[in-house]
Motif scaffolding. Structure first.
Motif, PDB file in Angstrom:
ATOM      1  N   ILE A 138       0.818  -1.204   0.000  1.00  0.00           N
ATOM      2  CA  ILE A 138       0.000   0.000   0.000  1.00  0.00           C
ATOM      3  C   ILE A 138       0.858   1.262   0.000  1.00  0.00           C
ATOM      4  CG2 ILE A 138      -1.978  -1.038   1.154  1.00  0.00           C
ATOM      5  CD1 ILE A 138      -0.966  -0.011   3.769  1.00  0.00           C
ATOM      6  N   GLU A 139       0.219   2.350  -0.375  1.00  0.00           N
ATOM      7  CA  GLU A 139       0.862   3.653  -0.326  1.00  0.00           C
ATOM      8  C   GLU A 139       0.765   4.205   1.098  1.00  0.00           C
ATOM      9  OE1 GLU A 139       2.316   4.596  -3.055  1.00  0.00           O
ATOM     10  OE2 GLU A 139       1.416   3.033  -4.304  1.00  0.00           O
ATOM     11  N   THR A 140       1.731   5.029   1.467  1.00  0.00           N
ATOM     12  CA  THR A 140       1.780   5.583   2.816  1.00  0.00           C
ATOM     13  C   THR A 140       0.503   6.318   3.190  1.00  0.00           C
ATOM     14  OG1 THR A 140       4.180   5.829   2.653  1.00  0.00           O
ATOM     15  CG2 THR A 140       3.068   7.106   4.355  1.00  0.00           C
ATOM     16  N   ALA A 141      -0.100   6.998   2.234  1.00  0.00           N
ATOM     17  CA  ALA A 141      -1.284   7.807   2.529  1.00  0.00           C
ATOM     18  C   ALA A 141      -2.480   6.986   2.968  1.00  0.00           C
ATOM     19  CB  ALA A 141      -1.659   8.643   1.303  1.00  0.00           C
ATOM     20  N   TRP A 142      -2.466   5.676   2.684  1.00  0.00           N
ATOM     21  CA  TRP A 142      -3.658   4.865   2.949  1.00  0.00           C
ATOM     22  C   TRP A 142      -3.457   3.805   4.020  1.00  0.00           C
ATOM     23  CZ3 TRP A 142      -7.177   7.585   0.819  1.00  0.00           C
ATOM     24  CH2 TRP A 142      -6.947   8.233  -0.393  1.00  0.00           C
ATOM     25  N   ASP A 143      -2.254   3.681   4.574  1.00  0.00           N
ATOM     26  CA  ASP A 143      -2.019   2.557   5.472  1.00  0.00           C
ATOM     27  C   ASP A 143      -2.828   2.642   6.763  1.00  0.00           C
ATOM     28  OD1 ASP A 143      -0.540   4.674   6.407  1.00  0.00           O
ATOM     29  OD2 ASP A 143       1.407   3.667   6.285  1.00  0.00           O
ATOM     30  N   ASP A 144      -3.021   3.855   7.328  1.00  0.00           N
ATOM     31  CA  ASP A 144      -3.795   3.947   8.565  1.00  0.00           C
ATOM     32  C   ASP A 144      -5.269   3.617   8.328  1.00  0.00           C
ATOM     33  OD1 ASP A 144      -4.172   6.237   7.068  1.00  0.00           O
ATOM     34  OD2 ASP A 144      -4.073   7.616   8.769  1.00  0.00           O
ATOM     35  N   ASP A 145      -5.819   4.058   7.199  1.00  0.00           N
ATOM     36  CA  ASP A 145      -7.212   3.721   6.875  1.00  0.00           C
ATOM     37  C   ASP A 145      -7.394   2.221   6.737  1.00  0.00           C
ATOM     38  OD1 ASP A 145      -8.564   6.307   6.623  1.00  0.00           O
ATOM     39  OD2 ASP A 145      -7.246   6.644   4.927  1.00  0.00           O
ATOM     40  N   GLY A 171      -4.411   4.405  13.060  1.00  0.00           N
ATOM     41  CA  GLY A 171      -5.465   3.859  12.212  1.00  0.00           C
ATOM     42  C   GLY A 171      -6.439   3.009  13.002  1.00  0.00           C
ATOM     43  N   ALA A 172      -5.913   2.152  13.879  1.00  0.00           N
ATOM     44  CA  ALA A 172      -6.787   1.302  14.688  1.00  0.00           C
ATOM     45  C   ALA A 172      -7.569   2.128  15.704  1.00  0.00           C
ATOM     46  CB  ALA A 172      -5.954   0.236  15.395  1.00  0.00           C
ATOM     47  N   LEU A 173      -6.933   3.109  16.321  1.00  0.00           N
ATOM     48  CA  LEU A 173      -7.614   3.910  17.344  1.00  0.00           C
ATOM     49  C   LEU A 173      -8.703   4.799  16.761  1.00  0.00           C
ATOM     50  CD1 LEU A 173      -4.645   5.054  19.638  1.00  0.00           C
ATOM     51  CD2 LEU A 173      -6.490   3.483  20.252  1.00  0.00           C
ATOM     52  N   PHE A 174      -8.428   5.421  15.607  1.00  0.00           N
ATOM     53  CA  PHE A 174      -9.344   6.418  15.074  1.00  0.00           C
ATOM     54  C   PHE A 174     -10.372   5.852  14.095  1.00  0.00           C
ATOM     55  CE2 PHE A 174      -6.152   9.210  16.783  1.00  0.00           C
ATOM     56  CZ  PHE A 174      -6.853  10.341  17.153  1.00  0.00           C
ATOM     57  N   TYR A 175     -10.085   4.706  13.489  1.00  0.00           N
ATOM     58  CA  TYR A 175     -10.961   4.231  12.412  1.00  0.00           C
ATOM     59  C   TYR A 175     -11.581   2.861  12.663  1.00  0.00           C
ATOM     60  CZ  TYR A 175      -8.406   7.969  10.051  1.00  0.00           C
ATOM     61  OH  TYR A 175      -7.834   9.176   9.728  1.00  0.00           O
ATOM     62  N   PRO A 204      -9.957  -1.320  20.687  1.00  0.00           N
ATOM     63  CA  PRO A 204      -8.756  -0.978  21.452  1.00  0.00           C
ATOM     64  C   PRO A 204      -7.486  -1.445  20.749  1.00  0.00           C
ATOM     65  CG  PRO A 204      -9.782  -2.921  22.379  1.00  0.00           C
ATOM     66  CD  PRO A 204     -10.712  -2.429  21.298  1.00  0.00           C
ATOM     67  N   VAL A 205      -6.372  -0.887  21.201  1.00  0.00           N
ATOM     68  CA  VAL A 205      -5.054  -1.258  20.692  1.00  0.00           C
ATOM     69  C   VAL A 205      -4.214  -1.751  21.861  1.00  0.00           C
ATOM     70  CG1 VAL A 205      -2.900  -0.373  19.709  1.00  0.00           C
ATOM     71  CG2 VAL A 205      -5.104   0.320  18.746  1.00  0.00           C
ATOM     72  N   LEU A 206      -3.513  -2.853  21.637  1.00  0.00           N
ATOM     73  CA  LEU A 206      -2.630  -3.422  22.649  1.00  0.00           C
ATOM     74  C   LEU A 206      -1.193  -3.267  22.179  1.00  0.00           C
ATOM     75  CD1 LEU A 206      -2.324  -5.014  25.301  1.00  0.00           C
ATOM     76  CD2 LEU A 206      -2.649  -7.122  23.979  1.00  0.00           C
ATOM     77  N   LEU A 207      -0.394  -2.523  22.944  1.00  0.00           N
ATOM     78  CA  LEU A 207       0.990  -2.261  22.580  1.00  0.00           C
ATOM     79  C   LEU A 207       1.912  -3.200  23.343  1.00  0.00           C
ATOM     80  CD1 LEU A 207       0.998   1.643  22.779  1.00  0.00           C
ATOM     81  CD2 LEU A 207       0.405   0.199  20.832  1.00  0.00           C
ATOM     82  N   ALA A 208       2.722  -3.938  22.600  1.00  0.00           N
ATOM     83  CA  ALA A 208       3.709  -4.818  23.218  1.00  0.00           C
ATOM     84  C   ALA A 208       4.974  -4.029  23.546  1.00  0.00           C
ATOM     85  CB  ALA A 208       4.038  -5.977  22.281  1.00  0.00           C
ATOM     86  N   THR A 209       5.813  -4.594  24.401  1.00  0.00           N
ATOM     87  CA  THR A 209       7.091  -3.980  24.753  1.00  0.00           C
ATOM     88  C   THR A 209       8.186  -5.038  24.714  1.00  0.00           C
ATOM     89  OG1 THR A 209       7.146  -4.419  27.138  1.00  0.00           O
ATOM     90  CG2 THR A 209       5.820  -2.542  26.390  1.00  0.00           C
ATOM     91  N   ASN A 210       9.427  -4.578  24.735  1.00  0.00           N
ATOM     92  CA  ASN A 210      10.559  -5.495  24.778  1.00  0.00           C
ATOM     93  C   ASN A 210      10.877  -5.973  26.186  1.00  0.00           C
ATOM     94  OD1 ASN A 210      11.336  -5.554  21.968  1.00  0.00           O
ATOM     95  ND2 ASN A 210      12.058  -3.446  22.209  1.00  0.00           N
ATOM     96  N   ILE A 261      -0.980  -1.726  31.514  1.00  0.00           N
ATOM     97  CA  ILE A 261      -1.563  -0.410  31.774  1.00  0.00           C
ATOM     98  C   ILE A 261      -2.779  -0.251  30.878  1.00  0.00           C
ATOM     99  CG2 ILE A 261      -1.241   2.089  31.576  1.00  0.00           C
ATOM    100  CD1 ILE A 261       1.716   1.674  32.145  1.00  0.00           C
ATOM    101  N   VAL A 262      -3.897   0.134  31.450  1.00  0.00           N
ATOM    102  CA  VAL A 262      -5.121   0.398  30.695  1.00  0.00           C
ATOM    103  C   VAL A 262      -5.352   1.903  30.736  1.00  0.00           C
ATOM    104  CG1 VAL A 262      -7.613   0.036  30.550  1.00  0.00           C
ATOM    105  CG2 VAL A 262      -6.107  -1.851  31.227  1.00  0.00           C
ATOM    106  N   MET A 263      -5.528   2.525  29.574  1.00  0.00           N
ATOM    107  CA  MET A 263      -5.677   3.981  29.551  1.00  0.00           C
ATOM    108  C   MET A 263      -6.476   4.436  28.345  1.00  0.00           C
ATOM    109  SD  MET A 263      -1.851   5.184  28.303  1.00  0.00           S
ATOM    110  CE  MET A 263      -2.403   6.862  27.927  1.00  0.00           C
ATOM    111  N   GLY A 264      -7.084   5.606  28.468  1.00  0.00           N
ATOM    112  CA  GLY A 264      -7.716   6.247  27.333  1.00  0.00           C
ATOM    113  C   GLY A 264      -6.661   6.897  26.460  1.00  0.00           C
ATOM    114  N   ALA A 265      -6.983   7.068  25.188  1.00  0.00           N
ATOM    115  CA  ALA A 265      -6.029   7.622  24.232  1.00  0.00           C
ATOM    116  C   ALA A 265      -6.574   8.884  23.584  1.00  0.00           C
ATOM    117  CB  ALA A 265      -5.698   6.593  23.152  1.00  0.00           C
ATOM    118  N   TYR A 266      -5.696   9.837  23.364  1.00  0.00           N
ATOM    119  CA  TYR A 266      -6.006  11.075  22.654  1.00  0.00           C
ATOM    120  C   TYR A 266      -7.201  11.804  23.253  1.00  0.00           C
ATOM    121  CZ  TYR A 266      -2.582   9.779  19.130  1.00  0.00           C
ATOM    122  OH  TYR A 266      -1.415   9.467  18.506  1.00  0.00           O
ATOM    123  N   GLY A 267      -7.024  12.213  24.515  1.00  0.00           N
ATOM    124  CA  GLY A 267      -8.035  13.055  25.136  1.00  0.00           C
ATOM    125  C   GLY A 267      -8.087  14.436  24.509  1.00  0.00           C
TER     126      GLY A 267
END
Length: 274
Positions: free
Chosen positions: A91-98, A127-131, A135-141, A240-246
């Motif tokens: 995909i093109e960069t402009a469309w990956d979040d959609d 893209g996952a949060l807004f469209y 929810p989104v689950l972020l992994a860590t190292n 951690i459970v939290m709201g995003a983009y207040g």
């Protein structure tokens, strides 16, 4: 919310470690793993008449690389014996979040691993949060991500976003051994935190069979994300459970904010809800 379908967004360039970690997560939770491999096309600048053949050759090679990554992922998951499906998109960069957002609508949660290209990772999360309204689950190292956390930190500020996050994580918190509701610099106000900050949300959660500890923490000049991360370490939190983009994405990007900071450098796995 019981998660039965997990969408894993992967960078086709580097995905093996994230794939096996997600497979372990889904096997433990008896969930279906839906893998979406992304390969971002190179931009085309100016007049590419003279370079069109070379540019097309690059695209053809990258599409072939994506196809190989898809087949390798299918083989890995088949060998592991978990319920899964694998798809990919060039995909093109402009469309990956959609596109990520569209895929995420058919999963319970979108999992973002640790080995993605940073710019692709940010766009996939947004893209996952807004469209997707998921929810989104972020992994860590630092530690393994799980859908069955034993110790949870709920970041609470009485916002719509933190309210949605608390509602989304009810099942997780109900099955956890401990839940810490964390408020940073709370103020007593009848229209927001109530006369005793944290008491209202603690009462709400208790009616769902969740036993919580309310921690009211002073910032003492530190940033909110620093306090949340440190308290997560101090309480040995698995999540951690939290709201995003207040506030708006633009304000977050220009001025910074807790969401932006937690996306860029999560210390423990984070479940974000908008």
């Amino acid at each position: 919310m019981t998660y039965k379908t997990v969408l894993l967004v992967l960078d086709a360039n580097q995905h093996e470690a994230d794939l096996t970690a997600a497979a372990d997560l889904c096997a433990a939770a008896n969930a279906h793993l839906s893998v979406f491999l992304v390969k971002v096309a190179p931009p085309q600048f100016g007049d590419y008449t003279a370079l069109s053949v070379a540019w097309l050759d690059i695209r053809a090679a990258e599409i072939e690389q994506l196809d190989k990554a898809i087949e390798a992922s299918r083989t890995t998951l088949k060998d592991l014996g978990i319920s899964s499906d694998v798809a990919g998109e060039y995909i093109e960069t402009a469309w990956d979040d959609d596109l990520v957002g569209e895929r995420a609508r058919y999963a319970d949660v979108t999992l973002i691993g640790t080995s993605m290209d940073p710019s692709l990772r940010t766009r996939a999360i947004e893209g996952a949060l807004f469209y997707s309204a998921r929810p989104v689950l972020l992994a860590t190292n630092r530690q393994s991500v799980t859908l069955l956390p034993k110790r949870i930190l709920l970041a609470w500020n009485s916002s719509f976003e933190s309210t949605r996050a608390a509602r989304e994580a009810l099942d997780m918190m109900r099955n956890a051994e401990s839940v810490n509701v964390v408020l940073v610099d709370p103020t007593a106000a009848s229209r927001r935190n109530g006369g005793e900050p944290g008491a209202d949300v603690a009462t709400y959660l208790s009616r769902h069979g969740i036993h919580v500890t309310v921690d009211r923490l002073p910032s003492a000049g530190r940033r909110v994300e620093e306090i949340l991360n440190q308290h997560a370490l101090d309480t040995a939190a698995d999540l951690i459970v939290m709201g995003a983009y207040g506030r708006s994405r633009l304000r977050e990007k220009v001025f910074g904010g807790v969401t932006k900071a937690m996306i860029e450098a999560p210390i423990v796995p984070v479940l974000m809800v908008r």
